[in-house]
Design an enzyme around this catalytic site. Structure first.
Site, PDB file in Angstrom:
ATOM      1  N   GLY A  46       0.843  -1.192   0.000  1.00  0.00           N
ATOM      2  CA  GLY A  46       0.000   0.000   0.000  1.00  0.00           C
ATOM      3  C   GLY A  46       0.876   1.240   0.000  1.00  0.00           C
ATOM      4  N   GLN A  51       3.210   9.857   1.339  1.00  0.00           N
ATOM      5  CA  GLN A  51       4.488   9.123   1.432  1.00  0.00           C
ATOM      6  C   GLN A  51       5.415   9.439   0.260  1.00  0.00           C
ATOM      7  OE1 GLN A  51       2.429   5.180   2.393  1.00  0.00           O
ATOM      8  NE2 GLN A  51       4.329   4.999   3.555  1.00  0.00           N
ATOM      9  N   CYS A  99       5.864  -0.276   7.630  1.00  0.00           N
ATOM     10  CA  CYS A  99       5.532   0.934   6.874  1.00  0.00           C
ATOM     11  C   CYS A  99       6.761   1.370   6.093  1.00  0.00           C
ATOM     12  CB  CYS A  99       5.109   2.048   7.834  1.00  0.00           C
ATOM     13  SG  CYS A  99       4.644   3.576   6.999  1.00  0.00           S
ATOM     14  N   LEU A 100       6.562   1.705   4.828  1.00  0.00           N
ATOM     15  CA  LEU A 100       7.693   2.135   3.992  1.00  0.00           C
ATOM     16  C   LEU A 100       8.307   3.433   4.518  1.00  0.00           C
ATOM     17  CD1 LEU A 100       6.136   1.331   0.496  1.00  0.00           C
ATOM     18  CD2 LEU A 100       7.927   0.030   1.696  1.00  0.00           C
ATOM     19  N   HIS A 141      -4.481   1.427   7.707  1.00  0.00           N
ATOM     20  CA  HIS A 141      -3.104   1.931   7.815  1.00  0.00           C
ATOM     21  C   HIS A 141      -2.908   3.115   6.849  1.00  0.00           C
ATOM     22  CE1 HIS A 141       1.447   1.190   7.950  1.00  0.00           C
ATOM     23  NE2 HIS A 141       1.313   1.939   6.872  1.00  0.00           N
ATOM     24  N   GLU A 142      -3.377   2.954   5.613  1.00  0.00           N
ATOM     25  CA  GLU A 142      -3.209   4.020   4.607  1.00  0.00           C
ATOM     26  C   GLU A 142      -4.065   5.240   4.949  1.00  0.00           C
ATOM     27  OE1 GLU A 142      -0.777   3.517   2.940  1.00  0.00           O
ATOM     28  OE2 GLU A 142      -0.707   1.329   3.004  1.00  0.00           O
ATOM     29  N   HIS A 145      -2.421   7.493   7.308  1.00  0.00           N
ATOM     30  CA  HIS A 145      -1.441   8.394   6.677  1.00  0.00           C
ATOM     31  C   HIS A 145      -2.104   9.687   6.204  1.00  0.00           C
ATOM     32  CE1 HIS A 145       2.325   6.180   6.576  1.00  0.00           C
ATOM     33  NE2 HIS A 145       1.773   5.109   6.011  1.00  0.00           N
TER      34      HIS A 145
HETATM   35  O1  GNR Z   1       4.004  -2.564   2.568  1.00  0.00           O
HETATM   36  C1  GNR Z   1       3.360  -2.430   3.599  1.00  0.00           C
HETATM   37  N1  GNR Z   1       3.044  -3.510   4.334  1.00  0.00           N
HETATM   38  C2  GNR Z   1       2.137  -3.493   5.373  1.00  0.00           C
HETATM   39  C3  GNR Z   1       2.100  -4.586   6.225  1.00  0.00           C
HETATM   40  C4  GNR Z   1       1.191  -4.618   7.255  1.00  0.00           C
HETATM   41  C5  GNR Z   1       0.325  -3.563   7.454  1.00  0.00           C
HETATM   42  C6  GNR Z   1       0.377  -2.467   6.644  1.00  0.00           C
HETATM   43  C7  GNR Z   1       1.265  -2.424   5.602  1.00  0.00           C
HETATM   44  S1  GNR Z   1       1.293  -1.056   4.549  1.00  0.00           S
HETATM   45  C8  GNR Z   1       2.965  -1.078   4.054  1.00  0.00           C
HETATM   46  C9  GNR Z   1       3.234  -0.001   3.022  1.00  0.00           C
HETATM   47  C10 GNR Z   1       3.015   1.354   3.651  1.00  0.00           C
HETATM   48  O2  GNR Z   1       3.769   1.890   4.397  1.00  0.00           O
HETATM   49  N2  GNR Z   1       1.886   1.939   3.387  1.00  0.00           N
HETATM   50  O3  GNR Z   1       1.586   3.110   3.977  1.00  0.00           O
HETATM   51 NI    NI Z   2       2.666   3.170   5.844  1.00  0.00          NI
END
Ligand code: GNR
Ligand code: NI
Length: 179
Positions: A46, A51, A99-100, A141-142, A145
């Site tokens: 995601g 980001q 999270c990236l 999660h997204e 952000h």
């Molecule tokens: O790549 C991602 N893996 C992930 C694993 C578990 C819960 C959420 C994520 S999202 C993350 C990519 C990211 O930072 N998206 O904002």
């Molecule tokens: Ni993230």
């Protein structure tokens, strides 16, 4: 298409509240394409626009859960513009999130296991669906952000500080190696 640099903690842009999109047009679709290319290259499942430094309420997801016989991931790109959560279940489930923007760090976060969401797709068409499983985890999660929230904000202060210290140490070590 272009792979864009990913913003990482403690960059203050990650704390910005992203602005609603008022038109799903070709400019926005170009951003979306670049976000997919960036996400696939990372690799991640995601990515929210902030980001890559763009404070718009846009996010992309591809769980890439299926593989072909050759072991290639089957792509299933999903776009969410101006997403809203209409309701959430009262049952939380833990998931080991990463999270990236907080590279190489993982921690368990509890979130509702089922949400009802509404959003615009890449054609600007409104959609509404009940979402469960990993897609529900990733979408929440997204969407965090878009509101300047990171998964580490759901942890205790002690856990969050330990994780950020670990990341700082890792960067110092990697810095030495590169020098
Ligand atoms: O790549 C991602 N893996 C992930 C694993 C578990 C819960 C959420 C994520 S999202 C993350 C990519 C990211 O930072 N998206 O904002
Ligand atoms: Ni993230």
């Amino acid at each position: 298409m272009a792979i864009l640099p990913i913003v990482e903690v403690p960059d203050p842009r990650l704390r910005q509240i992203s602005k609603p999109v008022d038109q799903v047009d070709d400019d926005l679709r170009r951003l979306i394409d670049d976000m997919f290319e960036t996400m696939y290259a990372a690799p991640g499942i995601g990515l929210a626009a902030i980001q890559v430094g763009v404070p718009k309420r846009v996010l992309v997801i591809d769980l890439q859960e299926q593989e072909t016989e050759e072991g290639e991931p089957v792509r299933d790109p999903r776009v969410f513009v101006n997403p809203e959560i209409l309701s959430t279940s009262d049952h939380d489930v833990p998931y080991n999130e990463g999270c990236l923007s907080v590279p190489e760090m993982y921690a368990e976060v509890d979130r509702p296991d089922r949400i009802r969401a509404r959003w615009l797709d890449r054609d600007g068409t409104q959609r509404e669906e009940e979402i469960t499983g990993l897609l529900a985890v990733c979408l929440q999660h997204e969407m965090d952000h878009l509101n300047g929230i990171l998964f580490i904000d759901h942890l205790s202060r002690l856990k969050r500080e330990m994780l950020l210290k670990k990341l700082a140490k890792l960067r110092r070590e990697q810095g030495k190696k590169a020098a």
